[in-house]
Design an enzyme around this catalytic site. Structure first.
Site, PDB file in Angstrom:
ATOM      1  N   ASP A   1       0.818  -1.210   0.000  1.00 52.76           N
ATOM      2  CA  ASP A   1       0.000   0.000   0.000  1.00 52.76           C
ATOM      3  C   ASP A   1       0.854   1.263   0.000  1.00 52.76           C
ATOM      4  O   ASP A   1       2.082   1.191   0.150  1.00 52.76           O
ATOM      5  CB  ASP A   1      -0.961  -0.006   1.209  1.00 52.76           C
ATOM      6  CG  ASP A   1      -0.324  -0.555   2.479  1.00 52.76           C
ATOM      7  OD1 ASP A   1       0.907  -0.469   2.602  1.00 52.76           O
ATOM      8  OD2 ASP A   1      -1.058  -1.072   3.339  1.00 52.76           O
TER       9      ASP A   1
ATOM     10  N   ASN B   1      -7.594  -3.082  14.334  1.00 49.70           N
ATOM     11  CA  ASN B   1      -8.991  -3.248  13.893  1.00 49.70           C
ATOM     12  C   ASN B   1      -9.132  -4.399  12.897  1.00 49.70           C
ATOM     13  O   ASN B   1     -10.166  -4.560  12.278  1.00 49.70           O
ATOM     14  CB  ASN B   1      -9.525  -1.947  13.282  1.00 49.70           C
ATOM     15  CG  ASN B   1      -8.817  -1.561  11.988  1.00 49.70           C
ATOM     16  OD1 ASN B   1      -7.865  -2.227  11.557  1.00 49.70           O
ATOM     17  ND2 ASN B   1      -9.260  -0.484  11.351  1.00 49.70           N
TER      18      ASN B   1
ATOM     19  N   HIS C   1      -7.344  -4.870  10.116  1.00 52.78           N
ATOM     20  CA  HIS C   1      -7.055  -4.627   8.699  1.00 52.78           C
ATOM     21  C   HIS C   1      -5.792  -5.363   8.248  1.00 52.78           C
ATOM     22  O   HIS C   1      -4.879  -5.597   9.035  1.00 52.78           O
ATOM     23  CB  HIS C   1      -7.010  -3.126   8.361  1.00 52.78           C
ATOM     24  CG  HIS C   1      -5.799  -2.378   8.823  1.00 52.78           C
ATOM     25  ND1 HIS C   1      -5.821  -1.020   9.081  1.00 52.78           N
ATOM     26  CD2 HIS C   1      -4.517  -2.749   9.063  1.00 52.78           C
ATOM     27  CE1 HIS C   1      -4.621  -0.611   9.445  1.00 52.78           C
ATOM     28  NE2 HIS C   1      -3.808  -1.649   9.444  1.00 52.78           N
TER      29      HIS C   1
ATOM     30  N   GLU D   1      -9.743  -1.815   5.405  1.00 53.63           N
ATOM     31  CA  GLU D   1     -10.367  -1.541   6.695  1.00 53.63           C
ATOM     32  C   GLU D   1     -11.638  -2.387   6.843  1.00 53.63           C
ATOM     33  O   GLU D   1     -12.144  -2.934   5.856  1.00 53.63           O
ATOM     34  CB  GLU D   1     -10.715  -0.044   6.786  1.00 53.63           C
ATOM     35  CG  GLU D   1      -9.542   0.900   6.555  1.00 53.63           C
ATOM     36  CD  GLU D   1      -8.531   0.935   7.730  1.00 53.63           C
ATOM     37  OE1 GLU D   1      -8.479  -0.011   8.531  1.00 53.63           O
ATOM     38  OE2 GLU D   1      -7.792   1.935   7.807  1.00 53.63           O
TER      39      GLU D   1
HETATM   40  C1  F6R Z   1       1.435  -1.668   6.177  1.00 56.92           C
HETATM   41  C2  F6R Z   1       0.066  -2.156   6.250  1.00 56.92           C
HETATM   42  C3  F6R Z   1      -0.681  -2.251   7.541  1.00 56.92           C
HETATM   43  C4  F6R Z   1       0.184  -2.610   8.758  1.00 56.92           C
HETATM   44  C5  F6R Z   1      -0.659  -2.632  10.010  1.00 56.92           C
HETATM   45  C6  F6R Z   1       0.170  -2.957  11.235  1.00 56.92           C
HETATM   46  O1  F6R Z   1       1.899  -1.709   4.831  1.00 56.92           O
HETATM   47  O2  F6R Z   1      -0.480  -2.469   5.255  1.00 56.92           O
HETATM   48  O3  F6R Z   1      -1.683  -3.227   7.400  1.00 56.92           O
HETATM   49  O4  F6R Z   1       0.788  -3.845   8.537  1.00 56.92           O
HETATM   50  O5  F6R Z   1      -1.275  -1.384  10.187  1.00 56.92           O
HETATM   51  O6  F6R Z   1       1.113  -1.940  11.451  1.00 56.92           O
HETATM   52  P1  F6R Z   1       2.250  -2.100  12.552  1.00 56.92           P
HETATM   53  O7  F6R Z   1       3.093  -3.251  12.128  1.00 56.92           O
HETATM   54  O8  F6R Z   1       3.031  -0.814  12.496  1.00 56.92           O
HETATM   55  O9  F6R Z   1       1.562  -2.340  13.841  1.00 56.92           O
END
Ligand code: F6R
Length: 255
Positions: free
Chosen positions: A67, A136, A138, A143
């Site tokens: 992303d 959450n 995702h 989301e």
């Molecule tokens: C990042 C992404 C998100 C993260 C998620 C967890 O490219 O797509 O899904 O993997 O928000 O983030 P962290 O690892 O910082 O807790």
């Protein structure tokens, strides 16, 4: 779904890297799927030390990020194009021309999303995808409410996600509101998936992913439909899993 519990971040990174590397080894031009955020960093460190990469021609690896923020200042250090360059491309010694991130500065973000989806397909799909997990539920920036067969597209970030990522910005209001993300359906086409999650803030999402119904309310629950998924957790992230599930996970982590 295979679950490993490794409380030590270094061990967790090595466990993740070993499974990722094994899926890259069999390919001439392996395709690696990369996540940003803090969870995968121990995996990149382990891969940079060569864990799992015996026999892999690192210069032949192609990589696709999950992303990218839309509308972020192109020079901002948290632009995922820069994060991936720092944490993945440079560390692992990948060829930068083979590492792809959606272009969040594109004049037409919807067209960019469609182009990116096609580029992954044209590369033959992802051999090994590293994922983190939002509190959450995702995966990527899919989301809650995202369709389980969604493709790469422009999405609006949930307030909870913007709050969680505010730590990377000078103020919460500076976190972009939209992003381009691979869809859940796109992610599920990867041949192997390794999800990294640490800390109690992820425990409820981990439980939903492992033990809940497959539901758009918890996007990561879609991983139950994939035949080759490994979750690498610490004790806290695993803390809400059923006792028997945790016991089995600890046994296979020691095996
Ligand atoms: C990042 C992404 C998100 C993260 C998620 C967890 O490219 O797509 O899904 O993997 O928000 O983030 P962290 O690892 O910082 O807790």
């Amino acid at each position: 779904m295979r679950i490993l519990i490794c409380d030590d971040p270094r061990e967790a990174g090595e466990a993740g890297a070993a499974r990722i590397g094994a899926a890259l080894q069999a390919r001439d031009e392996p395709v690696l799927g990369v996540a940003t955020g803090s969870s995968p960093l121990p995996v990149y460190r382990a891969l940079a030390e060569g864990v799992g990469l015996a026999g892999v021609d690192v210069r032949a690896v192609r990589a696709f990020a999950l992303d990218e923020y839309v509308g972020i200042d192109p020079a901002h250090p948290e632009r995922y194009a820069h994060v991936v360059r720092r944490e993945v491309t440079d560390r692992l010694g990948l060829d930068p021309s083979r590492v792809h991130v959606p272009d969040g500065t594109a004049a037409d973000p919807d067209a960019e999303a469609a182009r990116y989806e096609a580029a992954i397909r044209d590369a033959g799909g992802v051999d090994a995808q590293i994922l983190g997990l939002g509190a959450n539920g995702h995966i990527g920036f899919n989301e809650p409410g995202s369709a389980l067969d969604s493709r790469t597209r422009v999405v609006t970030l949930a307030p909870q996600t913007r709050a969680a990522n505010a730590r990377f910005f000078a103020g919460p209001e500076l976190v972009p509101t939209t992003a381009i993300t691979q869809g859940i359906g796109t992610i599920l086409r990867a041949r192997r998936i390794v999800l990294m999650a640490r800390g109690s803030a992820k425990a409820e999402a981990v439980r939903a992913v492992v033990e809940g119904e497959v539901s758009t309310a918890w996007p990561g629950s879609a991983l139950q439909r994939h035949p080759d998924v490994t979750l690498v957790l610490d004790d806290e992230a695993a803390s809400l899993l059923a006792r028997a599930v945790r016991r089995r996970a600890l046994e296979s982590s020691r095996a």
